[in-house]
Design a protein around this motif. Structure first.
Motif, mmCIF file in Angstrom:
data_model
loop_
_atom_site.group_PDB
_atom_site.id
_atom_site.type_symbol
_atom_site.label_atom_id
_atom_site.label_comp_id
_atom_site.label_asym_id
_atom_site.label_seq_id
_atom_site.Cartn_x
_atom_site.Cartn_y
_atom_site.Cartn_z
ATOM 1 N N MET A 106 0.859 -1.192 0.000
ATOM 2 C CA MET A 106 0.000 0.000 0.000
ATOM 3 C C MET A 106 0.887 1.231 0.000
ATOM 4 O O MET A 106 2.124 1.123 0.083
ATOM 5 C CB MET A 106 -0.935 -0.033 1.212
ATOM 6 N N LYS A 107 0.238 2.387 -0.112
ATOM 7 C CA LYS A 107 0.997 3.642 -0.238
ATOM 8 C C LYS A 107 1.889 3.864 0.972
ATOM 9 O O LYS A 107 3.036 4.224 0.854
ATOM 10 C CB LYS A 107 0.029 4.820 -0.406
ATOM 11 N N TYR A 108 1.334 3.586 2.165
ATOM 12 C CA TYR A 108 2.145 3.633 3.378
ATOM 13 C C TYR A 108 1.458 2.771 4.427
ATOM 14 O O TYR A 108 0.269 2.461 4.319
ATOM 15 C CB TYR A 108 2.338 5.080 3.885
ATOM 16 N N TYR A 109 2.248 2.395 5.434
ATOM 17 C CA TYR A 109 1.720 1.565 6.510
ATOM 18 C C TYR A 109 2.439 1.925 7.805
ATOM 19 O O TYR A 109 3.652 2.099 7.841
ATOM 20 C CB TYR A 109 1.954 0.068 6.219
ATOM 21 N N THR A 110 1.626 2.082 8.858
ATOM 22 C CA THR A 110 2.174 2.300 10.196
ATOM 23 C C THR A 110 1.469 1.356 11.163
ATOM 24 O O THR A 110 0.367 0.860 10.881
ATOM 25 C CB THR A 110 1.992 3.757 10.665
ATOM 26 N N GLU A 111 2.100 1.102 12.303
ATOM 27 C CA GLU A 111 1.529 0.185 13.275
ATOM 28 C C GLU A 111 0.274 0.745 13.919
ATOM 29 O O GLU A 111 -0.521 -0.011 14.491
ATOM 30 C CB GLU A 111 2.565 -0.145 14.357
ATOM 31 N N GLU A 112 0.087 2.086 13.826
ATOM 32 C CA GLU A 112 -1.099 2.689 14.438
ATOM 33 C C GLU A 112 -2.350 2.488 13.587
ATOM 34 O O GLU A 112 -3.465 2.738 14.050
ATOM 35 C CB GLU A 112 -0.878 4.187 14.667
ATOM 36 N N MET A 113 -2.179 2.039 12.350
ATOM 37 C CA MET A 113 -3.335 1.857 11.468
ATOM 38 C C MET A 113 -4.189 0.694 11.949
ATOM 39 O O MET A 113 -3.692 -0.272 12.514
ATOM 40 C CB MET A 113 -2.876 1.615 10.027
ATOM 41 N N LYS A 114 -5.505 0.790 11.709
ATOM 42 C CA LYS A 114 -6.440 -0.264 12.075
ATOM 43 C C LYS A 114 -6.470 -1.300 10.965
ATOM 44 O O LYS A 114 -7.096 -1.099 9.940
ATOM 45 C CB LYS A 114 -7.842 0.314 12.297
ATOM 46 N N ILE A 115 -5.759 -2.413 11.206
ATOM 47 C CA ILE A 115 -5.696 -3.503 10.232
ATOM 48 C C ILE A 115 -5.971 -4.806 10.964
ATOM 49 O O ILE A 115 -5.382 -5.072 12.012
ATOM 50 C CB ILE A 115 -4.333 -3.547 9.520
ATOM 51 N N HIS A 116 -6.888 -5.614 10.409
ATOM 52 C CA HIS A 116 -7.232 -6.914 10.981
ATOM 53 C C HIS A 116 -6.922 -8.009 9.975
ATOM 54 O O HIS A 116 -7.225 -7.868 8.792
ATOM 55 C CB HIS A 116 -8.714 -6.974 11.359
ATOM 56 N N TRP A 117 -6.309 -9.105 10.480
ATOM 57 C CA TRP A 117 -6.079 -10.303 9.660
ATOM 58 C C TRP A 117 -7.044 -11.388 10.120
ATOM 59 O O TRP A 117 -7.217 -11.608 11.317
ATOM 60 C CB TRP A 117 -4.643 -10.810 9.799
ATOM 61 N N LEU A 118 -7.659 -12.110 9.162
ATOM 62 C CA LEU A 118 -8.620 -13.149 9.488
ATOM 63 C C LEU A 118 -8.298 -14.424 8.710
ATOM 64 O O LEU A 118 -7.895 -14.362 7.544
ATOM 65 C CB LEU A 118 -10.064 -12.720 9.166
#
Length: 1288
Positions: free
Chosen positions: A1106-1118
């Motif tokens: 993606m364009k950028y990624y930080t640990e503060e972003m809301k991302i869920h793996w399922l």
């Protein structure tokens, strides 16, 4: 008082039969009566005995021509045979010999009686006087001088020599044990062959169910087909001849077999039957040893009628003593008995069954008597056959207790003289001493024999007994009561034995002695326990009670140290253990040494002689360290001492001799045990000065490396060298007993003092001698050596290895023979190694000795040998050649300077912001690993902003370089140190490679800047600057601009309300804030790409760019519908350009649909990938771990692979990829069969080969170690090198 013969009618046979009677005791000889008589002899210990004279021969003095009768009476069971001089009278209780005496019959006569249990004799003198008075009379004293007790018989002397004998045997119950011996008899006469007699503990054995004896000419064998503890003891073979005997003995031990239940006791033993009667017997036995089992709480006695297999338990509850009266037997029936022991764990196996015993009345034949009918005929009938048929029986008499115990008394009485014809039985009555009422004991069971056991009595109580006789017409008066009879009180087990003392016996046995217990309490015997010093593991030295207070413990390990304890036994059980003996090591008891021998003259100058001799054959258990010499001048009778101080060496110069005199010498050997016997006198040596030009004799020949066809001979140089130096030696050999000598090296003399004699015949005995030679020729030969048999000793090989830990060279030898006084002698070129300054160490433990080279170098090439003293020539050698030495030095260097094996070399990867990640993967590293990174030989700092780390499990070491610029061109190196192992890898980034890496880094920096809204305005706009638009600023937000980590101040104030910040193009921005930043012009979810699969060293990684990624972003793996979280199995993370989720070591459970959800403020973005139905690349099998092949052969490595989609196969050799060429052929057929073919294998092809199988879902790798050897070499023992699998 005389023997008589009668014929009468037998009611059993219905025929007239012959009887012999003597003193009113009649012996019938009809078939039925003889059978009855055999049955009446109850098989019990008290009746089986050797012969004994009741009436001995009496001396007589008579006139000539007067008859004389010599009379004696003997008893024994079986019935003894009688020998009077040369006359034999069989089946006799009394024997008579009649003479019509003449004066020549004056003599001393001997009667000998014997059965299988021994023999006895009695003597008497007969003196015959002449009536005319002319004959001589003899006193007893004179008679004994002129007439010996037995005439001396001169037998032919036959010498017995045992060729093969049996040793001690240690077996287990149920084993089959055979003791065999072969022997020769000299002279070997067919009609005078020796008789083989076998004994166990001085009891002669014969063929039986449990013992089988076979004897033939020159051999005998005893077999125990089913070993039992009753069979334990000292077995002796006695070969008896007319002139003497020869005896050999050995101990046979029998341990308990596996118990029916773990922890159950061993079986009882030595079952004996006593006091057999019409309806009862008494059974006794001995208790088993309980060294490791729990204490015994009781016994069960079983019986079985002969002819059946139906065993019946006689007692309902366990009895605690080793004796039990068994009632309820049927008269005339025969029975077997056995016993089982019980403890808290269970019941033991049954004992060996007793001999069969018949329930019979032992007094039946005492009621027989003979009646004179007139003439020469008598009739033998029972007493009651002539009595009144309606008569009441008389009163019994002489009632007494024949045996008392704790709970029963055996009563015996004499029947009434006349009993009538009606059957008679008896009633027994008892009364306690304190009670007045008589109680009848046998109300239900009538007693028919005058013997009865009264049971169920109280311990320690006194009783009176009386007996009444009865028949169908009434009962007699009661007999006189007995005297008060007291039952025995329970006295308990014996007290513990006293002090236990162990003394040395042989090199495998010790003699144990102890004090008898102060309270024996009917002692039966002893059990001896043994334990190795320092352990608590006690074992039984004997499994059958030993009667004496001395015992030789056999089968011990030479040199081991043991302690002992003893327990006493009676019928109630085992006593407490005695105190433990003092520890004692096992070795033979010291004795004085045997005599030296073969005294040789080595040199003489006219005033002195140099002597040498051979050391004693037997040292007596202690080294012979001192020698003494006596001399004797020819013509004198006195031997004189030469040396007062002892001589330490076997070489001595005897001085102050007279020229021309002749001397003889004797030598004594001395040790700690004392001075041994002297040698035989030497030959007569003339004290004349030697002037011969040739050398004198060599001496002290020794032998080692004795093989089937060769022997290596060593010797010492002559003392007298002749007129010129010694130039060499010749070695002669001859067969033992032959005078035909052969020279082993006739073509050339050896210059060193050792030589290998080859071409010998296996098993043949040889003697050797050595001749020294100089320019004048060969000199005197040495004395002939002792005989040496050319036969290899098993286990005489030396090994040469390189220690895998230290890199030391190790020559190791394990001796198959060793004694307490043995030591290892290491030599190089057959000279003892005494210089240890170069790091050579000799290490000996037990029967293994090692020669260790701590600093091996080129000087360690040569022939090394080792010999073990005080053995049968145990020795070995090994020669290290130049080629072998080079290989060992290379291996040693590799061990001393180990290299950390690498899976991958140093590589790089461009990270966000243009940072450079250098990394490599090792085969394995420890947590103590250290490393440093260098750029153009300059160490890089691992601290901020750079970063260095490692992963022990994965073996990965990495370094992140924060600033990768144009100045970074050159060579990057990592140096690793892990314990003693070191490793290094370099990466060269120059030219086009460096430019490509730098461009990639610049691009990543630009991408990172754009992620944060950094805008570059070109010069065409009127000015050149960077502009950044920022939202959601707070009052406390501060903006800072940096150029090369140096903060700069922008021109003009910052307008936080507008959110716009400007900087000239020459500056670089770095911003930090205390609040949340927002970038309204970029949405990471909208820029997310589809999920991609990436294989790692530990599993499968799903990536979403993606364009950028930080640990503060809301991302869920399922996974399917289950939300995943970070764990050891699942690692969730990412880089500034992508989000990642890694599955560690995936399995079939990890298949399925995976989702990533990226949650923005107003929308959720989802990306999906299906991992169902796909398999990573796998190796199904077919490849070995290790391959060893001869040079110039073709090697094909083939296996089956699988995967969906079809995997790719890569072959590596020592980490480098292998491609198809003239040497290698790589193929993959049908996507399933992968192979690597190596043509004409050479030593250069040796190494570790790795096959990697991989598809987009992962893969794995397999290692194969390939080694090669030359034609004719020993196949090397290749070891696989473990390499972690690469699972995706």
């Amino acid at each position: 008082s005389e023997l008589g013969i009668a014929f009468t009618f037998c009611k059993l046979c219905f025929d007239y039969v012959c009887f012999i009677y003597c003193k009113n005791v009649t012996f019938p000889y009809c078939l039925q009566v003889r059978k009855k008589m055999v049955e009446k002899y109850v098989r019990e210990e008290s009746m089986i005995r050797g012969p004994q004279f009741l009436t001995t021969l009496r001396s007589h003095t008579v006139w000539e021509h007067t008859p004389v009768k010599l009379y004696c009476t003997v008893e024994g069971y079986p019935t003894p045979l009688m020998f009077v001089c040369s006359c034999t009278v069989s089946n006799m209780y009394s024997s008579g010999i009649h003479y019509r005496c003449e004066t020549d019959d004056t003599a001393q006569y001997t009667a000998v009686a014997g059965n299988i249990h021994g023999q006895v004799s009695t003597q008497a003198s007969v003196i015959v006087k002449s009536k005319s008075g002319k004959a001589k009379t003899y006193s007893i004293h004179v008679l004994s001088m002129h007439f010996p007790m037995l005439p001396e018989i001169k037998y032919t002397k036959i010498n017995i020599t045992f060729l093969e004998t049996f040793g001690s045997v240690f077996g287990t119950e149920g084993d089959t044990v055979t003791l065999a011996a072969t022997m020769t008899a000299t002279p070997n006469l067919a009609n005078l062959q020796p008789e083989a007699q076998w004994f166990r503990d001085d009891h002669r054995l014969s063929d039986s169910k449990w013992v089988k004896i076979e004897s033939a000419r020159g051999e005998t064998k005893l077999t125990l087909p089913h070993l039992n503890k009753d069979d334990e003891g000292v077995y002796s073979l006695r070969m008896v001849t007319k002139g003497g005997d020869a005896v050999h003995s050995a101990f046979v031990s029998c341990a308990d077999g596996p118990p029916p239940v773990p922890g159950a006791p061993g079986a009882p033993m030595d079952i004996k039957i006593h006091d057999a009667n019409r309806d009862y017997v008494i059974v006794s036995w001995k208790p088993p040893n309980t060294t490791t089992e729990g204490p015994i709480i009781g016994y069960f006695v079983d019986r079985c009628e002969t002819g059946s297999e139906n065993w019946v338990q006689c007692n309902d509850s366990p009895i605690k003593i080793c004796k039990y009266p068994v009632p309820g037997l049927f008269e005339g029936h025969s029975y077997y008995f056995r016993v089982r022991a019980i403890n808290s764990h269970g019941i033991s196996k049954p004992s060996r069954i007793s001999d069969p015993i018949a329930a019979l009345d032992p007094t039946e034949f005492e009621r027989l008597h003979a009646i004179k009918l007139g003439g020469k005929l008598d009739v033998v009938i029972y007493h009651h056959d002539v009595e009144d048929g309606k008569k009441i029986p008389g009163t019994p008499s002489k009632l007494h207790a024949s045996e008392t115990d704790r709970t029963y008394v055996v009563l015996s009485w004499k029947p009434a003289p006349y009993q009538g014809q009606a059957p008679v039985w008896y009633y027994i009555e008892k009364v306690g001493l304190s009670l007045g009422a008589w109680q009848r004991v046998n109300t239900q069971v009538p007693v028919r024999s005058p013997r009865y056991a009264v049971f169920d009595l109280s311990e320690g109580k006194q009783y009176l007994f009386r007996v009444l006789a009865a028949n169908m017409y009434g009962s007699s008066e009661a007999s006189e009561p007995t005297e008060p009879i007291q039952t025995q009180e329970l006295r308990g087990v014996p007290s513990a034995p006293g002090q236990v003392v162990a003394t040395r016996e042989t090199d495998t046995s010790l003699l144990i002695q102890w004090a008898e217990p102060k309270e024996p309490n009917n002692l039966i015997g002893y059990y001896i326990d043994v334990c190795v010093k320092g352990s608590k593991d006690w074992g039984s030295a004997n499994h059958k009670p030993h009667k004496n207070n001395k015992f030789v413990v056999q089968g011990l390990t030479t040199g081991e140290t043991y302690t002992f304890r003893v327990q006493a036994i009676n019928e109630l059980g085992l006593s407490d253990e005695s105190q433990e003996s003092s520890p004692l090591s096992v070795k033979a008891a010291l004795t004085t040494p045997s005599a030296p021998y073969d005294i040789a003259l080595l040199a003489c100058d006219g005033e002195s002689m140099v002597l040498n001799w051979k050391h004693p054959v037997h040292s007596g258990g202690s080294p012979v360290v001192e020698y003494y010499i006596d001399k004797h001048r020819h013509g004198e009778h006195t031997w004189r001492e030469i040396n007062i101080p002892p001589i330490k060496e076997r070489l001595f110069k005897v001085e102050h001799l007279s020229a021309g005199a002749v001397y003889e010498f004797m030598v004594y050997g001395g040790s700690l045990a004392g001075l041994g016997a002297p040698s035989a006198p030497s030959k007569a040596f003339h004290c004349d000065a030697w002037t011969i030009p040739e050398p004198g004799p060599a001496y002290d020949m020794t032998f080692c490396e004795i093989r089937d066809d060769s022997v290596l001979v060593e010797w010492k140089a002559p003392v007298y060298t002749g007129t010129s130096p010694i130039t060499g030696y010749f070695v002669d050999f001859a067969k033992k007993g032959s005078d035909e000598w052969h020279c082993s090296n006739e073509s050339h003399a050896v210059s060193h003092r050792y030589h290998k004699v080859t071409g010998l015949e296996v098993g043949v005995s040889y003697v050797f001698r050595v001749r020294a030679a100089n320019a004048e020729g060969a000199g005197k030969p040495s004395l002939a050596s002792n005989p040496v048999v050319a036969k290899a000793v098993k286990g005489t090989e030396m090994t040469c290895t390189v220690d895998e830990e230290s890199g030391d060279f190790i020559l190791s030898f394990e001796s198959c023979q060793i004694t307490e006084n043995s030591h290892f002698v290491w030599k190089k070129f057959y000279k003892e190694i005494t210089d240890f300054s170069k790091g050579i160490v000799i290490k000996t433990e037990g029967n293994i000795s090692k020669l260790i080279f701590k600093h091996p170098d080129q000087g360690d090439m040569g022939c090394f040998s080792v010999a073990v003293t005080n053995t049968d020539g145990v020795s070995a050698s090994h020669e290290i050649h130049a080629e072998e030495l080079e290989k060992m030095l290379a291996k040693s260097y590799g061990i001393r300077h180990p290299v950390i094996p690498l899976k991958t070399q140093l590589a790089y990867k461009i990270l966000e912001r243009g940072r450079m990640r250098f990394w490599l993967q090792a085969e394995h590293i420890s947590s103590a690993v250290t490393y440093k990174f260098l750029a153009n030989n300059n160490e890089l700092s691992p601290t901020n902003p750079n970063h260095a780390s490692h992963d022990v499990e994965a073996g990965i070491i990495e370094f992140v370089l924060d600033h990768f610029t144009e100045d970074s061109e050159g060579t990057f190196t990592v140096q690793i140190e892990d314990g003693k192992a070191r490793g290094q890898s370099s990466l060269v980034l120059i030219g086009a490679d460096f430019k490509a890496a730098l461009a990639d880094a610049e691009h990543q920096r630009s991408e990172h800047a754009s992620l944060f809204g950094l805008v570059h305005l070109p010069v065409g706009y009127g000015f050149c600057c960077f502009i950044m638009q920022v939202d959601n600023l707070k009052k406390e937000t501060a903006l800072h601009w940096f150029k090369d980590a140096v903060e700069i101040t922008p021109e003009g104030p910052v307008n936080l309300a507008s959110g716009t910040c400007k900087l000239p193009i020459s500056l670089v921005i770095h911003m930090y804030t205390k609040g949340r930043l927002g970038f309204p012009f970029h949405s990471p979810g909208s820029s997310a790409t589809e999920l991609a699969i990436h294989c790692t060293a530990t599993g499968i990684q799903l990536q979403c760019h993606m364009k950028y990624y930080t640990e503060e972003m809301k991302i869920h793996w399922l996974h399917v519908e289950r939300k995943l979280s970070h764990s050891e199995k699942v690692r969730i993370g990412g880089t500034p350009a992508m989000a990642t989720m890694e599955i560690i070591e995936p399995t079939d459970k990890d298949k399925g649909l995976y989702h990533i959800q990226i949650i923005d403020t107003d929308k959720t973005y989802t990306r999906t990938i299906d991992l169902s139905g796909h398999d990573r690349g796998k190796v199904l099998g077919g490849l070995p771990d290790v391959v060893t092949i001869m040079e110039k052969k073709t090697l094909s490595l083939t296996c089956t692979v699988c995967g969906d989609p079809k995997p790719q196969v890569t072959w590596l050799k020592n980490g480098a990829e292998v491609y198809t060429d003239d040497q290698y052929l790589v193929s993959l057929e049908s996507g399933k069969f992968a192979s690597l073919t190596i043509k004409r294998v050479s030593l250069e092809d040796c190494g570790r080969y790795t096959m990697t199988v991989q598809n987009k879902y992962g893969g794995e790798s397999v290692d194969i170690v390939v080694s090669a050897y030359k034609h004719g070499d020993t196949i090397p023992q290749a070891k696989p090198t473990l390499t972690p699998n690469f699972d995706g």
